[in-house]
Scaffold this active site. Structure first.
Site, mmCIF file in Angstrom:
data_model
loop_
_atom_site.group_PDB
_atom_site.id
_atom_site.type_symbol
_atom_site.label_atom_id
_atom_site.label_comp_id
_atom_site.label_asym_id
_atom_site.label_seq_id
_atom_site.Cartn_x
_atom_site.Cartn_y
_atom_site.Cartn_z
ATOM 1 C CG ASN A 88 -0.289 -0.026 2.542
ATOM 2 O OD1 ASN A 88 0.686 -0.750 2.748
ATOM 3 N ND2 ASN A 88 -0.805 0.755 3.483
ATOM 4 C CG MET A 89 2.555 4.970 -2.189
ATOM 5 S SD MET A 89 3.368 5.077 -3.811
ATOM 6 C CE MET A 89 1.958 5.395 -4.854
ATOM 7 C CD GLU A 90 -1.488 5.320 4.141
ATOM 8 O OE1 GLU A 90 -2.101 4.318 4.547
ATOM 9 O OE2 GLU A 90 -0.864 6.115 4.905
ATOM 10 C CG HIS A 101 -6.424 -0.110 -1.399
ATOM 11 N ND1 HIS A 101 -7.342 -0.424 -0.432
ATOM 12 C CD2 HIS A 101 -6.677 1.189 -1.737
ATOM 13 C CE1 HIS A 101 -8.119 0.622 -0.185
ATOM 14 N NE2 HIS A 101 -7.729 1.614 -0.971
ATOM 15 C CD GLU A 103 -5.536 -6.194 -0.994
ATOM 16 O OE1 GLU A 103 -6.127 -6.747 -0.065
ATOM 17 O OE2 GLU A 103 -5.133 -5.006 -0.941
ATOM 18 C CB CYS A 128 -10.720 -2.908 2.209
ATOM 19 S SG CYS A 128 -10.068 -2.167 0.691
ATOM 20 C CB CYS A 131 -8.875 -4.688 -2.330
ATOM 21 S SG CYS A 131 -7.662 -3.408 -1.982
#
Length: 293
Positions: A88-90, A101, A103, A128, A131
């Protein structure tokens, strides 16, 4: 070896760590070929699913989560037998809708690697709803298996009464071969040529907004992202996010972007321009170069 792998490596068994070290060099592309998988299995005696679960801490080490501090790793098993990392990357200080996300990251890695489907995805936390919907767009959605540390189930068991492309009379699917050769650009610039090639392979059956981003980094490496549309619209993955996620998986620092280009269809019902500019601005890097063809 990228320093992010040092700590999770120390948690692995000695045979697995020894077998992995030669593979995790500076050219590691966040994937393991079938030959490398066979080497890891022979060294450890682990079967496929157990080995992927053991490798999850390495995938999670690629996570960039300054907001949630929730580090998720995923491994997608391509139909070719290659395994692909995802994380995941924010984007710090930016709207959560920019996030990628784990996935999505793993599936994008596989798609950019030439895969036409995945058979199984292993993740350290249950997917989630976002995804689950994203994966329901895949060419292999009906047969895809989701592997968790304590469970192995079909994707469809996570999505009773699911909504997907067929509900909108779409017979195409994400990761199925695309060839949008109507997109034409006369340029000898390698970054624009890469963006054109990626846009022709993008997936946008609902808006026809075929698009791709290409990012050039200070070390000369080039990473592309294709638009991946979704029947539920909101889980669609923009090309800028895909390009950033892929670059990070491969060890790049997004602060070292030197050029960023977006190429998209002039006939699409939507544009990625504002979204891509917003993401790029969050990185404080360069101005977006843009062409609609």
């Amino acid at each position: 070896m990228h320093p992010r792998f040092a700590k999770p490596l120390d948690t692995l068994s000695a045979p697995l760590k020894a077998a992995l070290l030669p593979m995790l060099d500076n050219d590691f592309q966040a994937r393991f070929t079938p030959q490398q998988v066979a080497t890891l299995k022979a060294a450890t005696g682990l079967e496929d699913r157990a080995l992927r679960l053991a490798l999850l801490p390495l995938a999670a080490a690629c996570s960039v989560a300054p907001i949630s501090k929730f580090f998720v790793g995923a491994i997608a098993c391509g139909l070719s037998g290659t395994w692909y990392f995802g994380a995941n990357m924010e984007f710090a200080g930016q709207g959560l809708f920019h996030s990628v996300h784990a996935e999505q990251s793993a599936i994008s890695n596989a798609w950019l690697g030439g895969e036409t489907g995945i058979s199984e995805i292993t993740v350290n936390y249950t997917p989630c709803g976002h995804c689950r919907q994203f994966m329901n767009e895949l060419s292999t959605a009906k047969t895809l298996q989701v592997s968790l540390p304590d469970d192995l189930s079909a994707l469809q068991s996570f999505l009773p009464h699911s909504f997907g492309p067929a509900d909108l009379d779409i017979t195409d699917a994400l990761m199925s071969p695309q060839a949008h050769d109507e997109l034409v650009l006369e340029s000898e610039d390698p970054i624009w040529r890469a963006a054109l090639a990626a846009a022709r392979q993008s997936y946008a059956p609902y808006s026809q907004g075929y698009a791709a981003v290409a990012l050039l980094f200070a070390d000369g490496r080039l990473f592309c992202g294709r638009y991946a549309e979704n029947a539920a619209f909101n889980p669609s993955l923009p090309p800028m996010q895909m390009a950033c996620a892929h670059a990070v998986l491969c060890g790049e620092d997004l602060a070292s972007i030197r050029r960023a280009v977006l190429l998209e269809s002039k006939n699409g019902q939507i544009s990625q321009r504002d979204s891509a500019q917003s993401t790029l601005k969050a990185l404080g890097s360069v101005e977006l170069e843009y062409q609609a063809v």
